[in-house]
Scaffold this motif. Sequence first.
Motif, short mmCIF file in Angstrom:
data_model
loop_
_atom_site.label_atom_id
_atom_site.label_comp_id
_atom_site.label_asym_id
_atom_site.label_seq_id
_atom_site.Cartn_x
_atom_site.Cartn_y
_atom_site.Cartn_z
N GLN A 1 44.99 38.62 15.92
CA GLN A 1 45.84 39.64 15.29
C GLN A 1 46.20 40.70 16.31
OE1 GLN A 1 47.15 39.93 11.91
NE2 GLN A 1 48.40 41.27 13.19
N ASP A 2 47.50 40.95 16.45
CA ASP A 2 48.02 41.98 17.35
C ASP A 2 48.25 43.26 16.57
OD1 ASP A 2 49.33 43.46 19.28
OD2 ASP A 2 51.22 42.35 19.09
N SER A 3 47.60 44.36 16.99
CA SER A 3 47.75 45.63 16.28
C SER A 3 48.71 46.59 16.96
CB SER A 3 46.39 46.32 16.13
OG SER A 3 45.93 46.82 17.38
N ASP A 4 49.08 46.32 18.22
CA ASP A 4 49.93 47.27 18.96
C ASP A 4 51.26 46.67 19.39
OD1 ASP A 4 49.04 45.60 20.94
OD2 ASP A 4 48.00 47.14 22.10
N ASP A 5 51.58 45.50 18.84
CA ASP A 5 52.90 44.89 19.03
C ASP A 5 53.26 44.65 20.49
OD1 ASP A 5 53.23 44.79 16.28
OD2 ASP A 5 54.22 46.74 16.19
N ASP A 6 52.30 44.11 21.24
CA ASP A 6 52.63 43.64 22.59
C ASP A 6 52.61 42.12 22.67
OD1 ASP A 6 49.93 43.12 22.41
OD2 ASP A 6 49.36 44.21 24.23
N GLY A 7 52.43 41.45 21.51
CA GLY A 7 52.44 40.00 21.48
C GLY A 7 51.10 39.35 21.73
N ILE A 8 50.07 40.19 21.97
CA ILE A 8 48.73 39.69 22.28
C ILE A 8 47.73 40.31 21.31
CG2 ILE A 8 46.90 39.63 24.04
CD1 ILE A 8 49.12 39.81 26.16
N GLY A 9 46.86 39.49 20.74
CA GLY A 9 45.85 39.99 19.82
C GLY A 9 44.87 40.93 20.50
N ASP A 10 44.17 41.74 19.69
CA ASP A 10 43.31 42.78 20.26
C ASP A 10 42.16 43.10 19.30
OD1 ASP A 10 44.57 44.51 18.29
OD2 ASP A 10 46.25 44.68 19.69
N LEU A 11 41.30 44.01 19.74
CA LEU A 11 40.11 44.35 18.96
C LEU A 11 40.45 45.02 17.64
CD1 LEU A 11 37.78 45.65 21.81
CD2 LEU A 11 37.61 43.48 20.59
N ASN A 12 41.41 45.95 17.67
CA ASN A 12 41.78 46.61 16.42
C ASN A 12 42.38 45.61 15.42
OD1 ASN A 12 40.88 49.12 17.21
ND2 ASN A 12 42.84 49.74 18.07
N GLY A 13 43.02 44.56 15.96
CA GLY A 13 43.52 43.51 15.08
C GLY A 13 42.39 42.76 14.39
N ILE A 14 41.31 42.50 15.13
CA ILE A 14 40.15 41.85 14.52
C ILE A 14 39.56 42.74 13.43
CG2 ILE A 14 37.84 40.93 14.94
CD1 ILE A 14 38.75 40.27 17.80
N THR A 15 39.43 44.04 13.74
CA THR A 15 38.90 44.97 12.74
C THR A 15 39.76 44.97 11.48
OG1 THR A 15 38.02 46.37 14.53
CG2 THR A 15 38.22 47.37 12.35
N SER B 1 35.70 52.34 22.79
CA SER B 1 35.65 52.97 21.46
C SER B 1 36.15 52.02 20.38
CB SER B 1 36.47 54.26 21.46
OG SER B 1 35.90 55.22 22.31
N ASP B 2 37.22 51.26 20.70
CA ASP B 2 37.70 50.26 19.74
C ASP B 2 36.63 49.21 19.47
OD1 ASP B 2 40.22 51.48 19.64
OD2 ASP B 2 40.99 50.25 21.29
N PHE B 3 35.93 48.82 20.53
CA PHE B 3 34.86 47.85 20.37
C PHE B 3 33.74 48.40 19.49
CE2 PHE B 3 30.76 46.10 21.64
CZ PHE B 3 30.98 44.75 21.38
N ASP B 4 33.35 49.64 19.75
CA ASP B 4 32.29 50.25 18.94
C ASP B 4 32.68 50.30 17.47
OD1 ASP B 4 30.71 50.63 21.19
OD2 ASP B 4 31.35 52.70 21.51
#
Length: 532
Positions: free
Chosen positions: A22-36, A81-84
């Motif tokens: 899941q991409d949360s910041d619209d750069d086309g790549i999934g990220d930690l906030n997307g997992i959350t 911080s996103d990871f935490d």
Amino acid sequence: MNGSRPWWESAVIYQIYPRSFQDSDDDGIGDLNGITERLPYLVDLGVDAIWISPIFRSPMKDFGYDIADYIDIDPIFGTISDFDRLVAAAHARGIKVILDFVPNHSSDQHAWFVESRGSRNNPKRDWYIWRDPAPGGGPPNNWLSEFGGSAWEFDPTTAQYYYHAFLNSQPDLNWRNPQVVEAMREVLRFWLGKGVDGFRADVIWHLIKDAQFRDNPLNPDYHAGRPPNEALVPLYTTDLPEVHDVIATLRRTIDEFPNRLLIGEIYLPVERLVAYYGRDLGGVHLPFNFALLNVRWDARCIQSLIAEYEGSLPEGGWPNWVLGNHDRPRIAGRVGARQATVAAMLLLTLRGTPTIYYGDELGMPQVDISRERVRDPFERNVPGIGVGRDGCRTPMQWEAGENAGFTAAEPWLPLANDWRSNNVAELRGDARSILNLYRRLLRLRKETPALSVGAYRPYAVDEDLLAYYRELNDERLLIVLNLTDRPQALKLEEGAHAKILVSTRAERDGERVPGIVTIVGDEGLVIDLASR
């Protein structure tokens, strides 16, 4: 813990390839906030732990398996911080977090390697594997890279070669050096101190190489069309006896923290795989069992595989099963969409800890990636023989909207062609979908100790039908799997009072069955034999 049992024995692990979830910041790549953001989905699905493929700072030559800093998050994925926040949110929902640990090699941009290659007398020179050229010039020996070509890269600054089992930008660390061992133990302690519940250790059977640097022997079974590294038997580069001492040290580090898990990635035959449980079970808790990734989809073959594995386990060793991962073609691509439901029932009813690869619960297909869209360095280095891994790493299919709800930007890999109909939102509303089959099976595992931690006992098998018991105390389940598209019949034991708890065809759930049960084509059944 489940009574006196470690949590992972009754758990179901869900692998997330973070670039594609899941991409949360619209750069086309999934990220930690997307997992959350998607944790509620994982809770609803019913998994107990998430294993996240590498998220550490990296040049991304091998998409995170080339680490430039083991104790920092790559900005593509977010921040510490996103990871935490992810760990706290997952734990609040009862979900464990497992990280990928890549101990065999670093990136050539890691500060350790930058120092190591600076000069022959640098204090970190021996942190990596350096050798002089062969007497006549050229690489020190015949060792080959898994990703094609020689495993030795010449460094003109110091006129020596360094060893890389994978890309030349992934130099192997020297695990014979106690300083390397201690540095990597500190990496584990850093993340364990942040609440991580365990690690999956990448290519752990590669960690120790032959001290004499002897040539690997030729492989007499090699043939054209196979990856070029298979031309040699990796006798002196993998699975050396000394590796178990290193793994035991890592395990002791894990054991400094209560209730933490160590998984090892090990592609070896069963009889060698089980050695990684370690002396007195002091190795990895779970040496990943990849046997189902390559087995012929035939009931006799699968039963034989199960018997061999169960018979090889050391006393007290807990089994595990894997149907798919980020390196191998999707299960739906291997056995077909209809048999993918039977495969799901197999995975979730065998004795041991199952790992689900993201999207397999949707029956996501193996995607054919056009040459211009290939991102995988393995495929780029060794094109044309089918080693590319992009096809099993495509974005998660959440909904029928733009880019399947994965991102508002161009996805880093193309979506599967079926994403408009085959997605979470559509399948969630279909009681007969593979997604709801996964949900029903996962719920049944939680409700039925016989299924999560009970004994395994074979019942019947022929070329087409696989049947086995799962038993604990008064609970007795019979699992029957039809590996064909033709109807089959199976006689139940005398006097059984049987009821179908879960069928791959949802309309049969709750059906009482007589002394002979009919299994339609591509169907699997979980039958309660203690039913009254």
